[in-house]
Write a protein that holds these residues in place. Structure first.
Motif, PDB file in Angstrom:
ATOM      1  N   ASP A 205       0.823  -1.207   0.000  1.00 34.10           N
ATOM      2  CA  ASP A 205       0.000   0.000   0.000  1.00 34.10           C
ATOM      3  C   ASP A 205       0.861   1.262   0.000  1.00 34.10           C
TER       4      ASP A 205
ATOM      5  N   ARG B 203       2.621   1.767  -3.409  1.00 36.95           N
ATOM      6  CA  ARG B 203       1.703   2.226  -4.456  1.00 36.95           C
ATOM      7  C   ARG B 203       1.372   3.701  -4.286  1.00 36.95           C
ATOM      8  N   ARG B 204       1.086   4.114  -3.070  1.00 36.09           N
ATOM      9  CA  ARG B 204       0.698   5.499  -2.834  1.00 36.09           C
ATOM     10  C   ARG B 204       1.850   6.461  -3.083  1.00 36.09           C
TER      11      ARG B 204
ATOM     12  N   THR C 251      -1.532  -1.116 -11.952  1.00 31.88           N
ATOM     13  CA  THR C 251      -1.135  -2.159 -11.002  1.00 31.88           C
ATOM     14  C   THR C 251      -1.709  -3.491 -11.454  1.00 31.88           C
TER      15      THR C 251
ATOM     16  N   PRO D  40      -3.650  -6.050  -9.248  1.00 31.11           N
ATOM     17  CA  PRO D  40      -4.177  -6.248  -7.884  1.00 31.11           C
ATOM     18  C   PRO D  40      -3.982  -7.650  -7.317  1.00 31.11           C
TER      19      PRO D  40
ATOM     20  N   GLN E 155      -1.224  -8.248  -4.726  1.00 32.04           N
ATOM     21  CA  GLN E 155      -1.461  -7.876  -3.332  1.00 32.04           C
ATOM     22  C   GLN E 155      -2.336  -8.914  -2.636  1.00 32.04           C
TER      23      GLN E 155
ATOM     24  N   GLN F 298      -7.319  -0.297  -4.438  1.00 28.85           N
ATOM     25  CA  GLN F 298      -6.292   0.270  -5.305  1.00 28.85           C
ATOM     26  C   GLN F 298      -6.859   1.365  -6.196  1.00 28.85           C
TER      27      GLN F 298
ATOM     28  N   ASP G 269      -7.295   4.513  -4.326  1.00 33.00           N
ATOM     29  CA  ASP G 269      -6.024   5.221  -4.135  1.00 33.00           C
ATOM     30  C   ASP G 269      -5.670   6.082  -5.351  1.00 33.00           C
TER      31      ASP G 269
ATOM     32  N   VAL H 278      -5.286   4.594  -8.733  1.00 35.66           N
ATOM     33  CA  VAL H 278      -4.687   3.824  -9.837  1.00 35.66           C
ATOM     34  C   VAL H 278      -5.516   4.039 -11.107  1.00 35.66           C
TER      35      VAL H 278
END
Length: 435
Positions: free
Chosen positions: A108, A111-112, A124, A126, A129, A156, A159, A161
């Motif tokens: 996490d 990615r952020r 990404t 997913p 993860q 995701q 966030d 993506v």
């Protein structure tokens, strides 16, 4: 049910969105052409509704070939600072999109941070993860539920993506057949392997396939692009266009048409490893089956024996793919098949594929893509070194090589010296003019 106004739905209403205007300006085509191609799924704009981009990217028909850079830490090596250096390289040298493939550590946070620092769209996978969360919870790695998979997808996208790879085309039937009939290179897709193992272990259909309409609902909410992953892409040229690759492509093409119908942007991922003479046919097959949905190819690698130089081999295949209509190339680095790439290897791979994309565009887009080549020829003929440097993909490297035996950008280079073709003949013609 609330219907979110995606780029496709706006286009179908005849509206030109702000994103379409920006893409039209970047690509040098009319906003109306962008709108019409978005409406039919032939162009996608990689942007999450929640994301503020500094660099806009569209992929598809009539547009320049894009280059994607893969970064991301692994379970063996996790270093945020190192991955952010790779993001800086992607920003500086013109990557069109970037995928964070981190599959271990604090996924996490990585990615952020990537989303925060990347100028361009971020994608990404997913399922990586989901897999790692099973490991950290000390559960069997394929013992996740469909709800857990979709929860991670939503997290995701929330966030920011912009596009996700989802392995939708590998069905339970194909997984069973693959066990019965071995391929030379097997399954080389990590996500594809996880989904096949999940289906076989649970004796259930791949939820990304069976619950595709639910996946579309989530994607539509954020107006992200679904990249339908090629779980069964050939991992060796001997497997190119076998029954598994083609069957999965047919599945994904059918799903892609459904996505476009529902107003969700979509592209299809392609090979992989493939002999050079099959690349053109592969591109045409995807376009025919899908109705022109953008094709995002991984390489393409036309040989299996270039370890250490896969970025060069892949750029050869990538140029051919681009010339015949591939819309985006996923780069390879010298570390492909060998290691997690270093920042410098990311740079080498990106520049190799930027060259490949441009070479393909000189065929696919014709004169529109050849303007810089003409400028370079004019600059060379006049020994305008500063102009030449400005037109290259890596100015620093060009300057470094030029100055390895010479300090100032004046006159000829040290290869020909006084025998430079742009010096010898002008001397004669100037003398003739004076006499």
């Amino acid at each position: 049910m609330l219907l979110y106004m995606t780029q496709i739905l706006e286009a179908r209403r005849g509206n030109v969105t702000e994103e379409m205007r920006k893409i039209a300006e970047i690509e040098g085509v009319s906003p109306e052409k962008i709108r019409d191609r978005v409406a039919t799924g032939r162009v996608v704009i990689l942007k999450n509704l929640k994301r503020n981009l500094r660099k806009y990217t569209a992929v598809g028909e009539g547009l320049s070939t894009k280059v994607n850079v893969n970064i991301g830490a692994s379970t063996d090596h996790y270093n945020i600072e190192e991955e952010l250096r790779k993001v800086e390289i992607a920003n500086r040298y013109g990557a069109d999109s970037l995928m964070d493939l981190t599959d271990g550590g604090d996924i996490d946070s990585m990615r952020r941070m990537v989303i925060e620092h990347a100028e361009m769209p971020v994608g990404t996978v997913p399922i990586y993860q989901v897999y790692y969360e099973m490991v950290t919870r000390r559960k069997y790695v394929i013992d996740f539920t469909p709800d857990e998979l979709f929860r991670v997808i939503r997290k995701q996208l929330d966030d920011g993506v912009d596009f996700i790879t989802v392995h939708t085309g590998i069905t339970l039937e194909l997984s069973r057949k693959l066990v019965e009939k071995k391929r030379v290179a097997g399954i080389v897709s990590r996500g594809g392997t996880i989904m096949a193992a999940w289906s076989l272990h649970n004796q259930r259909e791949n939820p990304l396939y069976s619950e595709f309409d639910y996946l579309l609902e989530i994607a539509r909410e954020y107006d992200v692009t679904l990249s339908l992953g090629d779980a069964l892409r050939p991992g060796g040229i001997a497997d190119a266009h076998d029954e598994f690759q083609v069957a999965e492509l047919i599945n994904n093409a059918r799903l892609a048409r459904r996505a476009v119908e529902k107003g969700v942007q979509v592209m299809i991922e392609g090979p992989g490893h493939m002999p050079l003479d099959q690349i053109e046919m592969d591109i045409k097959l995807e376009k025919e089956l899908s109705g022109g949905v953008p094709y995002y190819v991984l390489g393409i690698l036309p040989t299996d024996i270039a370890a250490g130089y896969d970025h060069i081999a892949g750029a050869i295949g990538g140029a051919v793919a681009s010339a015949h209509g591939a819309d985006m190339l996923c780069y390879l680095t010298p570390a492909e098949h060998l290691s997690l790439p270093t920042p410098e290897q990311v740079k080498e791979g990106l520049i190799a594929f930027k060259i490949a994309a441009h070479v393909g565009d000189t065929i696919k887009l014709g004169e529109r893509a050849r303007e810089k080549d003409r400028e370079m020829s004019v600059a060379r003929a006049s020994l305008n070194w500063l102009k030449m440097f400005s037109l290259t993909f890596d100015q620093d490297r060009a300057k470094q090589i030029y100055t390895q035996y010479k300090d100032k950008p004046l006159g000829s280079c040290t290869m020909c010296g006084d025998l430079c073709v742009y010096l010898v003949l002008p001397r004669v013609t100037e003398k003739m003019k004076r006499t």
